[in-house]
Write an enzyme that holds these catalytic residues in place. Structure first.
Site, PDB file in Angstrom:
ATOM      1  N   GLU A 192     -45.492  97.297  28.402  1.00 56.08           N
ATOM      2  CA  GLU A 192     -46.845  97.566  28.935  1.00 56.08           C
ATOM      3  C   GLU A 192     -47.544  98.536  27.987  1.00 56.08           C
ATOM      4  O   GLU A 192     -48.044  99.588  28.385  1.00 56.08           O
ATOM      5  CB  GLU A 192     -46.720  98.167  30.338  1.00 56.08           C
ATOM      6  CG  GLU A 192     -45.833  97.299  31.234  1.00 56.08           C
ATOM      7  CD  GLU A 192     -45.469  97.946  32.574  1.00 56.08           C
ATOM      8  OE1 GLU A 192     -45.729  99.139  32.758  1.00 56.08           O
ATOM      9  OE2 GLU A 192     -44.930  97.232  33.442  1.00 56.08           O
ATOM     10  N   CYS A 208     -47.862 101.072  41.882  1.00 55.35           N
ATOM     11  CA  CYS A 208     -48.573 102.185  41.254  1.00 55.35           C
ATOM     12  C   CYS A 208     -50.079 101.975  41.205  1.00 55.35           C
ATOM     13  O   CYS A 208     -50.855 102.902  41.392  1.00 55.35           O
ATOM     14  CB  CYS A 208     -48.031 102.457  39.855  1.00 55.35           C
ATOM     15  SG  CYS A 208     -48.166 101.075  38.733  1.00 55.35           S
TER      16      CYS A 208
END
Lengths: 663, 663
Positions: free
Chosen positions: A329, A425
């Site tokens: 990511e 998240c």
């Protein structure tokens, strides 16, 4: 010493903006209750794995249950990610901002009960982390590469500060201080302490915020230590794992991540390119910028500027998204910005806004506020569906549902927003940002009120020796007309500075209907004068449609343009334009029209134009390759662009931001 | 019953071709000795992991050692992949073809010793697989999803047939027959036998070949059974693993691969799109085409045609490469052919050539031979460096060294050919193809000699009632002039059919200097007449440079062209053209020139032209995005194209096949 804080108290800003109020209400009325159900495993929803990985816990959240077990109220084991606690903290932070915006005794009661529970789960020495308290007390602070203990602590500190600011209640601050004291006792340069840092930056943000409300300088120093220690001993995280006799991994495979992933490949102050996990990097920068501001550390600020420049001049999508690859990511390399394989995590966009906001405290320059705006209006809010109940992790700039389905390397690119993720998240991160949007509008320093963002609001701002009431009225982002009216008790000399957005090429600024003198510096128009009560400033930012071209070093955007009007980047969707969007091209003489459509996607200004679409059947039968093809033929086609943030709220289909254009 | 076999005996063809002889020599003089060292762990080389995965065995080959242990000559454990035996078999197959091409008593002695060793490693019941014999005898045929037992058996059968054909020695055939008998005893529709198939198709190819030399029909039936059983019970592979009490995986994670990966998602004869692991798919098709030919099964042939059409009309790169994604080294969906993230494994290109070759046995149509040629001249031989010692697994159409280094999702795209891989499938696969290239030149059926490929050679071909000697002279692929002279004992009536390549838009065919009658059918020119001794056929295929355009549904190639001259696809390399190849565009009025350069890359015809290169600095300073950019400026630039197969033989740099072109 009084802490210089030019951030504006959220309590003193009341958002009255049509565009953002909708989001604030959605968070309050949909997300917060919904997340509360999720955290308590009461929501009747399917939690999706954000990746196709069976190791991802996705059966339930269990987050509140973890606290109950840690508190001794229940028995059992921890469930979920090792950082599951942070879901509760981010929820609490969003609740705090929401309560700041609007009283809600019922909600406050729930929050108080959560704080009571957190207090019970906190250990005597201040340590707080349900995973380790419940299942691995002997491993505390021993596996920082993967443990997320300090990360969770940081989120709790942020929540605590927000809740204290919202309610004035001390308990939460006392828990946070105990936790911070525990951390200060365990980490630092002194002998016997851990000379290290967390695998995921965040505690540095929390400690700096806690310092601002408690004025306990130790916390600021701790934050600074973590930042300056990071990468000095770049093997620390790995060596700590080696030293642990118990070899069981907490997050499988994370120890194979390279140093850049954690931003420990070199000392933070020597870093000049944005590397590794994008969320980690922007959290690090957010803390760095805040500590640089609070300590007036020029070297830190210089490091911030280098990283800011690298991100925004080399590694950022036109939507304000960051993170060019799903693998880790992460950032990749300069000008590598593929549109259909990237990550562009919602959390990373939000984090970039945090970073920008903290830079503005030190330096009111539009290089920060322009990106702040870009990120908020595009790849941050694209993370949430218009119903407030579905969320993207990944915010692509080009989507082909076939690719998401049949190419496993694009399976992370979802074509619809799922309702919840195992790793939750992004939704709460967005919730806390949206509910605190007011924080980003103004800063005040040197007797100057800086207006960074345009949205309707009423604010009470403290200047050197006076308080002013300021009312902003606008239909932004659909219109660039902004009226700002003042209420002052007496005529007051101060400066008002207004951001001149990068997208605006023509504007007027008037005071009480007349031209007014202003000087321009760093992208802001400064008006200094004796302001009197009822003064009315009218700013008209011409909101034309612009064709954005990417630097030609960005391979994937060459020969293409993206449309932008005001702060909004636009895209084509299959719903409006049919499939095979890649066959559409804009002509040299294209004329765009813009019309506000109150019935489309919650009310948007859509852009239409005549374009050309390649006729495949003209040159091609079923051949895959042909030699010396004649020039392709095109059909005329009227196409409709919608704001990027509003995509994927209808049926599944293709989407594209960068559109072919004749040159 | 005499088996109808229109394949030409490799012994009867002597390649005298400048282009291919170089490869055949490289294999004989470099690859075969080199591989022999590797197989014996005597080579002083660094074996590379083909993926960034620590589970991949890469310390050594150990392949011969495994046989010694299985044979009881040494003690120890198996090392390497479960399919490590196939490295030895593919080496043996290449050796066999090499011995067919040219006697070499020394090499034959080594091969004989390997065969002796294999015989010793074979179990009494015919079972042969060193992994299971050494370390897991109780798991034989119990974990076919991952075991590769039948896959290895198939490779041994292919090697055995090749060695028998080369030397006439029976021992190897007797080992293979014993092995095939063992398989026939264990698998089949009868009660008590396993109603299944291997996770990796290959034994079906071996069994069909073994049938042709042994004339034992059981082997053909076994092959047919495996093919027709495949996917009928599509859970077979997974359920077999479930039934094994021992849950230890042999290839970690392979059981999570979906059914399409193994081509078991539906019965083979119902499959009409190419799915899953590309090598598996083309091996399956290769067997299917051979069995369809040998059994005259129309339904099987129809399935082959459907799959052929899907591959070549929807899922094949212009280089003849297949496999659009690294994930599963697999096909994805129609028209999904990205140039810089694909797999395009060398083995898959070679496999596509096998499939084409077997289709030509049933149907002499240029739809097969054109692809055969495309695959061989481009993405097959690109798998090998000009030194014969370095090899690509992955054959990309666009490379940026920065992407390979800094984007983990492109780390499989190597910028230089490594010397060896832990999974050493590609180099020996290429070796066996190159040494048997003669097999692909002609087929003979119905008193017709089909010439599929053009390369200098001398062949002795059997027609219905006569034998002809045929001599082909050409400087192909650099020139399209081909002379074919005949030697016949007496004037003979037969047909000669010559492929008219898809890339050739203008040609002449002459007999003894005069125009000759021919009729065209399925891409072949047929000349039927009484041929007499010393007849000379001259074919002149005009070898112009063509701009190839991809079907516009292939997103990544839109607005671009690839150059092709003769069978060779071309590319730009940084060595000749500097970096930022994506900034180069061909103009509408581009004029190409072609020149043979004997000193460049072992001798190639290079193509040059004047092109335009975008001047970035004209519009751009360090901005990432600008609004309403003026039309870009270009500088003139002479550029040089080289044949795709020859890329990556100089310094590391960018490479690109599809080049922007003004339309």
């Amino acid at each position: 010493m009084k802490i210089i804080n030019n951030e504006v108290d959220l309590k003193k800003i009341h958002i009255k903006d049509k565009f953002w109020s909708k989001y604030i209400s959605l968070v309050k009325n949909e997300m917060i209750p919904y997340q509360w159900q999720v955290l308590n495993d009461e929501a009747n929803i399917k939690i999706e794995r954000e990746r196709n990985d069976k190791n991802i816990p996705a059966e339930k959240s269990h987050a509140i249950e973890n606290f109950k077990i840690a508190a001794g109220l229940k028995s059992g084991h921890h469930y979920g990610y090792v950082f599951q606690d942070s879901d509760v903290y981010k929820w609490l932070e969003a609740v705090s901002y929401s309560l700041t915006n609007e009283k809600d005794p019922e909600l406050e009661k729930i929050a108080d009960s959560v704080i009571d529970l957190i207090e019970l789960a906190q250990e005597k020495d201040g340590y707080l982390d349900t995973y380790f308290t419940i299942d691995a007390p002997e491993r505390k602070f021993k596996r920082l590469l993967e443990s997320h203990e300090l990360y969770c602590a940081g989120h709790f500190m942020e929540a605590a500060v927000a809740y204290y600011n919202a309610t004035g209640k001390n308990k939460v601050l006392s828990i946070a201080s105990k936790l911070a004291d525990c951390i200060c006792k365990c980490f630092g340069p002194e002998e016997g302490k851990i000379h290290g840092y967390d695998g995921h930056e965040e505690v540095e943000i929390g400690l700096a915020k806690l310092y601002v409300v408690t004025e306990n300088k130790k916390y600021l120093e701790m934050s600074e230590y973590f930042l300056k220690q990071r990468g000095k001993d770049s093997d620390f995280l790995y060596e700590q794992l080696e030293k642990d006799i118990n070899k069981e991994e907490i997050i499988k495979g994370m120890n194979t991540s390279e140093k850049k992933y954690f931003q420990v490949h070199k000392p933070v102050l020597d870093q000049d390119t944005a590397e590794g996990h994008a969320v980690r990097l922007v959290y690090m920068c957010t803390a760095l910028a805040d500590v640089a501001y609070l300590t007036k550390d020029a070297e830190m600020l210089a490091a911030c500027k280098r990283l800011w420049t690298n991100i925004t001049k080399k590694r950022m999508y036109v939507t304000g998204g960051i993170g060019s690859t799903v693998s880790g990511e992460a950032f990749t390399f300069d000008y590598d910005l593929p549109n259909d394989t990237m990550y562009c995590e919602t959390c990373a966009s939000v984090g970039l806004a945090f970073f920008a906001h903290n830079m503005l405290k030190s330096e009111p320059s539009s290089i920060y506020s322009n990106v702040l705006e870009r990120s908020l209006y595009n790849s941050s809010i694209s993370g949430m569906a218009l119903d407030g109940k579905h969320f993207f992790y990944v915010n692509p700039l080009e989507v082909d549902p076939k690719a998401s389905k049949y190419d496993p390397t694009k399976s992370h690119v979802k074509v619809t927003r799922p309702s919840w993720f195992g790793c939750a998240c992004c939704p709460p991160n967005l919730a806390r940002t949206l509910t605190s949007i007011g924080k980003y509008v103004y800063t005040v320093s040197n007797n100057t009120v800086y207006t960074h963002l345009y949205m309707a609001n009423e604010a009470e701002l403290s200047l050197n020796n006076s308080t002013i009431l300021l009312k902003q009225e606008t239909n932004y982002p659909w219109s660039g007309n902004i009226k700002i009216s003042l209420k002052v008790d007496q005529t007051t000399n101060f400066t008002m500075a207004f951001r001149l957005p990068d997208w605006c090429h023509s504007y007027t600024i008037k005071l009480n209907g007349e031209n007014v003198d202003y000087k321009i510096s760093d992208g802001y128009a400064y008006i200094t004068k004796d302001f009197k009560n009822s003064d009315l400033i009218e700013i008209n930012l011409e909101m034309e449609i612009h064709e954005i071209s990417a630097n030609p070093h960005i391979k994937d955007d060459l020969g293409k343009v993206a449309l932008q009007r005001g702060p909004l980047v636009y895209c084509l969707e299959e719903s409006d334009n049919g499939d095979n969007l890649h066959l559409i091209k804009l002509t040299k003489d294209v004329k765009y029209e813009c019309e506000y459509d109150p019935n489309l996607l919650g009310g948007i200004a859509k852009i239409t134009c005549n374009a050309k679409k390649l006729i495949v059947s003209d040159n091609w039968n079923d051949d895959l390759y042909i030699a010396d093809a004649k020039a392709p033929k095109y059909e005329n086609k009227k196409i409709t662009f919608i704001p990027y943030y509003s995509w994927a709220n209808r049926e599944i289909g293709e989407m594209k931001v960068w559109i072919n254009k004749d040159i």
